[in-house]
Write a protein that holds these residues in place. Structure first.
Motif, PDB file in Angstrom:
ATOM      1  N   SER A  20       0.798  -0.813  -0.146  1.00 10.78           N
ATOM      2  CA  SER A  20       0.055   0.151  -0.079  1.00 10.78           C
ATOM      3  C   SER A  20       0.901   1.264  -0.269  1.00 10.78           C
ATOM      4  CB  SER A  20      -0.726  -0.290   1.363  1.00 10.78           C
ATOM      5  OG  SER A  20      -1.360   1.732   1.641  1.00 10.78           O
ATOM      6  N   VAL A  21       0.384   2.697  -0.857  1.00  6.15           N
ATOM      7  CA  VAL A  21       0.676   3.260  -1.162  1.00  6.15           C
ATOM      8  C   VAL A  21       0.761   3.710  -0.471  1.00  6.15           C
ATOM      9  CG1 VAL A  21       2.354   3.343  -3.668  1.00  6.15           C
ATOM     10  CG2 VAL A  21      -0.460   4.283  -2.967  1.00  6.15           C
ATOM     11  N   VAL A  22      -0.527   4.553   0.431  1.00  2.75           N
ATOM     12  CA  VAL A  22      -0.953   5.308   1.177  1.00  2.75           C
ATOM     13  C   VAL A  22      -0.770   5.004   2.729  1.00  2.75           C
ATOM     14  CG1 VAL A  22      -2.371   6.218  -0.376  1.00  2.75           C
ATOM     15  CG2 VAL A  22      -3.408   4.259   1.227  1.00  2.75           C
ATOM     16  N   ARG A  23      -0.139   3.746   2.775  1.00  7.64           N
ATOM     17  CA  ARG A  23      -0.323   3.516   4.718  1.00  7.64           C
ATOM     18  C   ARG A  23       0.877   4.291   5.825  1.00  7.64           C
ATOM     19  NH1 ARG A  23       2.087  -0.538   4.275  1.00  7.64           N
ATOM     20  NH2 ARG A  23       0.982  -2.524   3.799  1.00  7.64           N
ATOM     21  N   GLU A  24       1.609   4.803   4.952  1.00  7.62           N
ATOM     22  CA  GLU A  24       2.465   5.397   6.150  1.00  7.62           C
ATOM     23  C   GLU A  24       1.829   6.834   6.733  1.00  7.62           C
ATOM     24  OE1 GLU A  24       6.494   6.536   4.372  1.00  7.62           O
ATOM     25  OE2 GLU A  24       5.697   7.782   2.153  1.00  7.62           O
ATOM     26  N   ARG A  25       0.591   7.130   5.774  1.00  8.04           N
ATOM     27  CA  ARG A  25      -0.061   8.294   5.782  1.00  8.04           C
ATOM     28  C   ARG A  25      -1.088   7.833   6.866  1.00  8.04           C
ATOM     29  NH1 ARG A  25      -1.923  11.687   1.011  1.00  8.04           N
ATOM     30  NH2 ARG A  25      -2.522  13.125   2.649  1.00  8.04           N
ATOM     31  N   PHE A  26      -1.519   7.085   6.851  1.00  9.20           N
ATOM     32  CA  PHE A  26      -1.922   6.150   8.631  1.00  9.20           C
ATOM     33  C   PHE A  26      -0.864   6.322   9.323  1.00  9.20           C
ATOM     34  CE2 PHE A  26      -5.015   5.385   5.005  1.00  9.20           C
ATOM     35  CZ  PHE A  26      -6.332   5.637   5.688  1.00  9.20           C
ATOM     36  N   ASP A  27       0.110   5.675   9.298  1.00  8.00           N
ATOM     37  CA  ASP A  27       0.840   4.893  10.419  1.00  8.00           C
ATOM     38  C   ASP A  27       2.456   5.443   9.822  1.00  8.00           C
ATOM     39  OD1 ASP A  27       2.985   3.899  11.717  1.00  8.00           O
ATOM     40  OD2 ASP A  27       1.284   2.559  12.607  1.00  8.00           O
ATOM     41  N   ALA A  28       3.115   6.742  10.241  1.00  3.64           N
ATOM     42  CA  ALA A  28       4.409   6.564   9.519  1.00  3.64           C
ATOM     43  C   ALA A  28       5.182   5.903   9.648  1.00  3.64           C
ATOM     44  CB  ALA A  28       5.162   7.785   9.555  1.00  3.64           C
ATOM     45  N   ASP A  29       5.178   5.372  10.960  1.00  6.80           N
ATOM     46  CA  ASP A  29       5.945   3.294  10.838  1.00  6.80           C
ATOM     47  C   ASP A  29       5.892   2.198  10.611  1.00  6.80           C
ATOM     48  OD1 ASP A  29       7.518   6.069  12.538  1.00  6.80           O
ATOM     49  OD2 ASP A  29       6.542   6.064  14.421  1.00  6.80           O
ATOM     50  N   ALA A  30       4.647   2.340  10.529  1.00  5.15           N
ATOM     51  CA  ALA A  30       4.301   1.069   9.678  1.00  5.15           C
ATOM     52  C   ALA A  30       5.348   0.654   8.195  1.00  5.15           C
ATOM     53  CB  ALA A  30       2.524   0.531   9.189  1.00  5.15           C
ATOM     54  N   GLY A  31       5.561  -0.286   8.474  1.00  2.40           N
ATOM     55  CA  GLY A  31       6.715  -0.940   7.784  1.00  2.40           C
ATOM     56  C   GLY A  31       7.270  -2.794   7.444  1.00  2.40           C
ATOM     57  N   LEU A  32       7.246  -3.018   6.321  1.00  3.35           N
ATOM     58  CA  LEU A  32       7.725  -3.993   6.240  1.00  3.35           C
ATOM     59  C   LEU A  32       8.647  -4.727   6.980  1.00  3.35           C
ATOM     60  CD1 LEU A  32       6.151  -4.901   2.418  1.00  3.35           C
ATOM     61  CD2 LEU A  32       5.074  -5.665   4.967  1.00  3.35           C
ATOM     62  N   ARG A  33       8.230  -5.814   7.789  1.00  7.02           N
ATOM     63  CA  ARG A  33       9.432  -6.392   8.776  1.00  7.02           C
ATOM     64  C   ARG A  33       9.109  -7.245   7.931  1.00  7.02           C
ATOM     65  NH1 ARG A  33       5.372  -4.313  12.341  1.00  7.02           N
ATOM     66  NH2 ARG A  33       5.232  -6.477  12.819  1.00  7.02           N
ATOM     67  N   TYR A  34      10.261  -8.142   7.439  1.00  9.66           N
ATOM     68  CA  TYR A  34      11.403  -8.945   7.640  1.00  9.66           C
ATOM     69  C   TYR A  34      10.968 -10.375   8.429  1.00  9.66           C
ATOM     70  CZ  TYR A  34      13.619 -13.441   4.816  1.00  9.66           C
ATOM     71  OH  TYR A  34      13.516 -14.440   3.863  1.00  9.66           O
ATOM     72  N   ALA A  35      10.028 -11.596   7.717  1.00 15.24           N
ATOM     73  CA  ALA A  35       9.806 -12.792   9.098  1.00 15.24           C
ATOM     74  C   ALA A  35      11.383 -13.331   9.301  1.00 15.24           C
ATOM     75  CB  ALA A  35       8.638 -13.904   8.531  1.00 15.24           C
ATOM     76  N   GLY A  36      12.087 -13.878   7.715  1.00 16.21           N
ATOM     77  CA  GLY A  36      12.993 -14.271   8.112  1.00 16.21           C
ATOM     78  C   GLY A  36      12.902 -15.868   7.477  1.00 16.21           C
ATOM     79  N   TYR A  37      12.138 -16.016   6.463  1.00 19.69           N
ATOM     80  CA  TYR A  37      11.681 -16.775   5.721  1.00 19.69           C
ATOM     81  C   TYR A  37      10.854 -16.860   4.550  1.00 19.69           C
ATOM     82  CZ  TYR A  37       7.795 -17.541   8.883  1.00 19.69           C
ATOM     83  OH  TYR A  37       6.951 -18.019   9.528  1.00 19.69           O
ATOM     84  N   ILE A  38      11.270 -17.169   3.684  1.00 19.94           N
ATOM     85  CA  ILE A  38      10.335 -16.801   2.269  1.00 19.94           C
ATOM     86  C   ILE A  38       9.020 -18.925   2.729  1.00 19.94           C
ATOM     87  CG2 ILE A  38      12.383 -16.211   1.538  1.00 19.94           C
ATOM     88  CD1 ILE A  38      12.155 -18.706  -0.909  1.00 19.94           C
ATOM     89  N   GLY A  39       8.581 -17.831   1.472  1.00 18.99           N
ATOM     90  CA  GLY A  39       7.053 -19.225   0.898  1.00 18.99           C
ATOM     91  C   GLY A  39       7.137 -19.243  -0.106  1.00 18.99           C
ATOM     92  N   TRP A  40       7.871 -20.632  -0.604  1.00 14.03           N
ATOM     93  CA  TRP A  40       7.614 -20.970  -2.234  1.00 14.03           C
ATOM     94  C   TRP A  40       6.529 -21.494  -2.581  1.00 14.03           C
ATOM     95  CZ3 TRP A  40      11.710 -21.151  -6.007  1.00 14.03           C
ATOM     96  CH2 TRP A  40      12.460 -20.806  -5.870  1.00 14.03           C
ATOM     97  N   ARG A  41       5.494 -20.736  -3.517  1.00 18.09           N
ATOM     98  CA  ARG A  41       4.333 -21.523  -4.035  1.00 18.09           C
ATOM     99  C   ARG A  41       4.465 -22.219  -5.237  1.00 18.09           C
ATOM    100  NH1 ARG A  41       0.524 -17.655   0.064  1.00 18.09           N
ATOM    101  NH2 ARG A  41      -0.847 -19.302  -0.995  1.00 18.09           N
TER     102      ARG A  41
END
Length: 396
Positions: free
Chosen positions: A154-175
């Protein structure tokens, strides 16, 4: 009850959450326009969805389409070990659909007259009476209510919460997916009527059958899977997310675009580590793709007469199979708040926000704990009721 027959709404993002919200707003009387940034119909890359009550509520309560025509089901949850032996099994019915099947059904109900492709929303402004959305094309559109359902990026999320950035979980999903009919008959027999898990040190995979493009019958179904594998943040992950064209991926690398060496390594590991039936599906997949597992949660979902829903507001790892259910639940709760608000849109959003924030917080905490158990502490145990799917809690 409120009359919105003279009110207008814009929904940004025409995926499952956005379409559910748009349909519900239109039922309240709003004139609704949906703006989708992709230039063509969405396809979901063949992913599967575990159906939960909020996800299917539109079809259960409002649509003339029959949910049975959109879904498959299985009778069991089972765990296999490396040798292929059954280590746990219980009767537990779940239903599924493919992302594309469900999207097309919602779009059929909404129609295409007010569904606009190729419009990338990049910002908004508002006053006491209207909200205006800005698009990269230079277009602007105004409405009484704006709902952003523009997904994990979302390009507008930071308009709601400037600190809400994606935090990598440490793993990926092969789908990936593979036709059930093309598997060895013994493999078909093992997998066709169950959600199947295979848990190995610091990793696990889950798979289940979903509708194929040609239908719901057993011979039409696809085995859909997600295999969670640890990849440390940093150069290793960055290199892995560069696709064959040289473009870096932020949240995924699409089918056919994952570098061949990573696909080859993944398939070799599947053959070595996973139960034979599970490994057969994975190694046979022609174009597996990558999903980066990350968490994000905005501390706000309402600003004036603009709302943030679904993955745009809270994107959580898929261990609870609740992402689409959460997006739909946001839409249903928003419609209920608007219906009770006497026409005051901003007041409705203010009333709607707290419960949805609490729901996203509880979901996020739960899936983070589930991921820790499978990927890092090796305490994911077959049959543990705390590990069941559900938006509101395990099994709910």
């Amino acid at each position: 009850m409120s009359d919105y027959s003279h009110a207008s709404a814009i929904v940004v993002g025409g995926s499952i959450g956005g379409l559910t919200a748009a349909l519900l707003l239109r039922e309240l009387g709003f004139t609704v326009d949906v703006y989708e940034r992709t230039p063509n119909a969405l396809d979901g890359r063949g992913s599967g969805i575990v159906l939960q009550p909020d996800t299917v509520r539109w079809f259960s309560e409002r649509s003339t389409q029959d949910l049975a025509d959109l879904s498959t089901s299985t009778k069991y949850v089972q765990y296999l070990d490396r040798s292929g032996d059954l280590v746990y099994r219980e009767e537990c019915t779940w239903t599924y659909t493919s992302w594309g099947t469900f999207y097309r059904a919602l779009l059929a109900d909404f129609g295409t007259e007010h569904y606009h492709y190729g419009e990338y929303a990049c910002g908004f402004s508002q006053d006491a009476d209207r909200a205006t959305v800005r698009f990269v094309s230079g277009r602007t559109e105004s409405a009484d209510l704006v709902v952003f359902a523009d997904g994990v990026t979302s390009v507008v999320r930071e308009r709601f919460d400037a600190d809400a950035g994606l935090r990598y979980a440490g793993y990926i999903g092969w789908r990936g997916t593979f036709p059930l009919r093309d598997l060895d008959p013994a493999t078909q027999d093992i997998l066709h009527d169950a959600i199947t898990y295979d848990v190995i040190p610091n990793s696990h995979i889950t798979m289940y059958p979903i509708p194929g493009e040609t239908g719901l019958e057993l011979q039409d179904r696809l085995m859909n899977y997600v295999w969670y594998r640890n990849v440390p943040a940093g150069p290793e992950l960055t290199e892995m997310l560069i696709d064959k064209r040289g473009f870096p991926g932020a949240v995924s690398v699409h089918p056919g675009q994952v570098q061949d060496r990573y696909v080859a390594e993944m398939k070799a590991a599947a053959a070595e580590l996973l139960a034979p039936a599970v490994a057969e599906v994975v190694t046979a997949t022609e174009k597996p793709y990558l999903q980066v597992l990350a968490d994000v949660r905005s501390s706000k979902m309402a600003v004036g007469r603009v709302a943030l829903i679904g993955d745009a507001a809270c994107a959580a790892r898929p261990h609870a199979a609740a992402g689409t259910a959460k997006a739909a639940a946001d839409g249903w709760a928003l419609a209920a708040a608007l219906q009770e608000a006497g026409g005051d849109i901003a007041a409705a959003l203010t009333k709607w926000e707290p419960a949805q924030l609490q729901l996203s917080d509880s979901l996020l905490r739960r899936v983070v704990a589930m991921g820790e158990r499978s990927q890092f502490t090796n305490t994911w145990t077959p049959g543990d009721p705390d590990l069941r799917f559900g938006l509101y809690g395990p099994g709910h």
